[in-house]
Design a protein around this motif. Structure first.
Motif, mmCIF file in Angstrom:
data_model
loop_
_atom_site.group_PDB
_atom_site.id
_atom_site.type_symbol
_atom_site.label_atom_id
_atom_site.label_comp_id
_atom_site.label_asym_id
_atom_site.label_seq_id
_atom_site.Cartn_x
_atom_site.Cartn_y
_atom_site.Cartn_z
ATOM 1 N N THR A 24 0.838 -1.196 0.000
ATOM 2 C CA THR A 24 0.000 0.000 0.000
ATOM 3 C C THR A 24 0.872 1.245 0.000
ATOM 4 O O THR A 24 1.721 1.425 0.863
ATOM 5 C CB THR A 24 -0.930 -0.002 1.225
ATOM 6 O OG1 THR A 24 -1.728 -1.179 1.177
ATOM 7 C CG2 THR A 24 -1.831 1.217 1.221
ATOM 8 N N ARG A 25 0.646 2.098 -0.993
ATOM 9 C CA ARG A 25 1.514 3.253 -1.203
ATOM 10 C C ARG A 25 1.104 4.434 -0.328
ATOM 11 O O ARG A 25 -0.021 4.499 0.160
ATOM 12 C CB ARG A 25 1.451 3.679 -2.673
ATOM 13 C CG ARG A 25 1.864 2.596 -3.650
ATOM 14 C CD ARG A 25 1.428 2.925 -5.067
ATOM 15 N NE ARG A 25 -0.030 2.986 -5.165
ATOM 16 C CZ ARG A 25 -0.680 3.162 -6.317
ATOM 17 N NH1 ARG A 25 -0.019 3.272 -7.451
ATOM 18 N NH2 ARG A 25 -2.005 3.221 -6.324
ATOM 19 N N VAL A 54 3.585 2.897 2.458
ATOM 20 C CA VAL A 54 3.300 3.606 3.698
ATOM 21 C C VAL A 54 3.897 2.818 4.870
ATOM 22 O O VAL A 54 3.885 1.585 4.876
ATOM 23 C CB VAL A 54 1.779 3.822 3.869
ATOM 24 C CG1 VAL A 54 1.033 2.521 4.049
ATOM 25 C CG2 VAL A 54 1.482 4.773 5.024
ATOM 26 N N VAL A 55 4.452 3.527 5.845
ATOM 27 C CA VAL A 55 5.085 2.896 6.999
ATOM 28 C C VAL A 55 4.507 3.483 8.286
ATOM 29 O O VAL A 55 3.745 4.440 8.261
ATOM 30 C CB VAL A 55 6.623 3.077 6.987
ATOM 31 C CG1 VAL A 55 7.234 2.392 5.778
ATOM 32 C CG2 VAL A 55 7.013 4.558 7.012
ATOM 33 N N HIS A 181 7.735 -4.303 6.308
ATOM 34 C CA HIS A 181 6.903 -5.371 6.852
ATOM 35 C C HIS A 181 5.476 -5.249 6.320
ATOM 36 O O HIS A 181 5.019 -4.161 5.992
ATOM 37 C CB HIS A 181 6.864 -5.298 8.382
ATOM 38 C CG HIS A 181 8.115 -5.739 9.049
ATOM 39 N ND1 HIS A 181 9.310 -5.086 8.909
ATOM 40 C CD2 HIS A 181 8.359 -6.778 9.885
ATOM 41 C CE1 HIS A 181 10.243 -5.704 9.630
ATOM 42 N NE2 HIS A 181 9.687 -6.733 10.226
ATOM 43 N N GLU A 182 4.764 -6.367 6.276
ATOM 44 C CA GLU A 182 3.370 -6.398 5.852
ATOM 45 C C GLU A 182 2.522 -7.065 6.931
ATOM 46 O O GLU A 182 2.923 -8.069 7.509
ATOM 47 C CB GLU A 182 3.229 -7.161 4.534
ATOM 48 C CG GLU A 182 3.989 -6.501 3.390
ATOM 49 C CD GLU A 182 3.918 -7.293 2.094
ATOM 50 O OE1 GLU A 182 3.411 -8.434 2.121
ATOM 51 O OE2 GLU A 182 4.370 -6.773 1.069
ATOM 52 N N TRP A 183 1.352 -6.504 7.164
ATOM 53 C CA TRP A 183 0.446 -7.083 8.149
ATOM 54 C C TRP A 183 -0.330 -8.254 7.577
ATOM 55 O O TRP A 183 -0.702 -8.251 6.406
ATOM 56 C CB TRP A 183 -0.552 -6.030 8.635
ATOM 57 C CG TRP A 183 0.033 -5.008 9.546
ATOM 58 C CD1 TRP A 183 0.238 -3.677 9.264
ATOM 59 C CD2 TRP A 183 0.489 -5.209 10.881
ATOM 60 N NE1 TRP A 183 0.797 -3.055 10.348
ATOM 61 C CE2 TRP A 183 0.967 -3.961 11.361
ATOM 62 C CE3 TRP A 183 0.552 -6.317 11.713
ATOM 63 C CZ2 TRP A 183 1.484 -3.799 12.632
ATOM 64 C CZ3 TRP A 183 1.084 -6.163 12.992
ATOM 65 C CH2 TRP A 183 1.534 -4.906 13.434
ATOM 66 N N SER A 201 5.082 -2.424 4.549
ATOM 67 C CA SER A 201 3.798 -1.856 4.787
ATOM 68 C C SER A 201 2.757 -2.865 4.439
ATOM 69 O O SER A 201 3.036 -3.792 3.740
ATOM 70 C CB SER A 201 3.734 -0.647 3.901
ATOM 71 O OG SER A 201 2.510 -0.096 3.814
ATOM 72 N N PHE A 202 1.794 -2.862 4.739
ATOM 73 C CA PHE A 202 0.750 -3.832 4.539
ATOM 74 C C PHE A 202 0.146 -3.728 3.149
ATOM 75 O O PHE A 202 0.210 -2.732 2.501
ATOM 76 C CB PHE A 202 -0.335 -3.685 5.637
ATOM 77 C CG PHE A 202 -1.024 -2.348 5.657
ATOM 78 C CD1 PHE A 202 -0.695 -1.417 6.629
ATOM 79 C CD2 PHE A 202 -1.997 -2.047 4.735
ATOM 80 C CE1 PHE A 202 -1.354 -0.179 6.663
ATOM 81 C CE2 PHE A 202 -2.652 -0.814 4.777
ATOM 82 C CZ PHE A 202 -2.320 0.125 5.739
#
Length: 206
Positions: A24-25, A54-55, A181-183, A201-202
């Motif tokens: 996701t940007r 996005v972080v 990282h991604e959720w 980011s997820f």
């Protein structure tokens, strides 16, 4: 391949499931923030372009984004009333990453039982330009210890890189290894609610 109302790109992954091709940007998340009139509580302390992931978002932030996007696109009749955006399960994420079925009842067990293999194979270090990792450009910026730097590896990005900068996997999904990282939906164990897949980011799913 399908693009949604805010130009997020999705790839088909089996019957009834599509997966975001990119993390996701910043630009995606800012549409959400402006619509909900939210102020980001934890902005990064470094500059990011609009096409970077996005972080500094929590899993609750990620879920709020999914819920908002579902309502928005249902109202605009861009998706059906039975369609929705969500985080992937741990097993789904492994499928997207091309991993064979993992052994264990939950994410923590599967992590312990995983094979010693990297996204690029069983050898070390990664091939040049494979992804955004802790490379020589990250050395000395204060975020990564010297012992975590991959000696001799350079990807050109000290922090985050634009999404889709490196080659996709066989499912046309990018950055499942490296960058941020991604959720995932699952709790990592019954005693903790952490649900992030390490080293990546997820992403949003419908």
């Amino acid at each position: 391949t399908w693009h949604n109302g805010i130009d997020m790109r999705f790839e088909p992954m089996g019957l009834g499931l599509m997966v975001s091709a990119f993390e996701t940007r910043v630009m995606d998340y800012e549409v959400f923030l402006k619509s909900k009139k939210y102020e980001r509580p934890h902005k990064p302390d470094f500059e990011q372009a609009q096409d970077h992931p996005v972080v500094n978002v929590s899993r609750d932030d990620a879920l709020a984004f999914c819920n908002w996007l579902t309502e928005k696109e249902r109202d605009e009749e861009l998706i059906g009333q039975t369609h929705y955006y969500r985080l992937p399960t741990d097993l789904e994420w492994s499928q997207f990453a091309g991993l064979k079925r993992e052994v264990g009842d939950g994410p923590s067990q599967r992590d312990v039982n995983k094979s010693i293999i990297y996204a690029w194979g069983a050898y070390w270090p990664p091939p040049e330009g494979f992804g955004n990792y802790a490379d020589t450009t990250a050395a000395g910026i204060g975020y990564t210890s010297a012992s975590d730097i991959i000696g001799g590896y350079t990807d050109g990005f000290a922090r985050t890189s634009p999404v889709g900068k490196f080659e996709p996997n066989k499912f046309n999904i990018y950055d499942l290894s490296g960058n941020v990282h991604e959720w995932v939906k699952d709790d990592i164990s019954k005693t903790t609610s952490l649900g992030a897949k390490p080293e990546i980011s997820f992403s949003m799913y419908v």
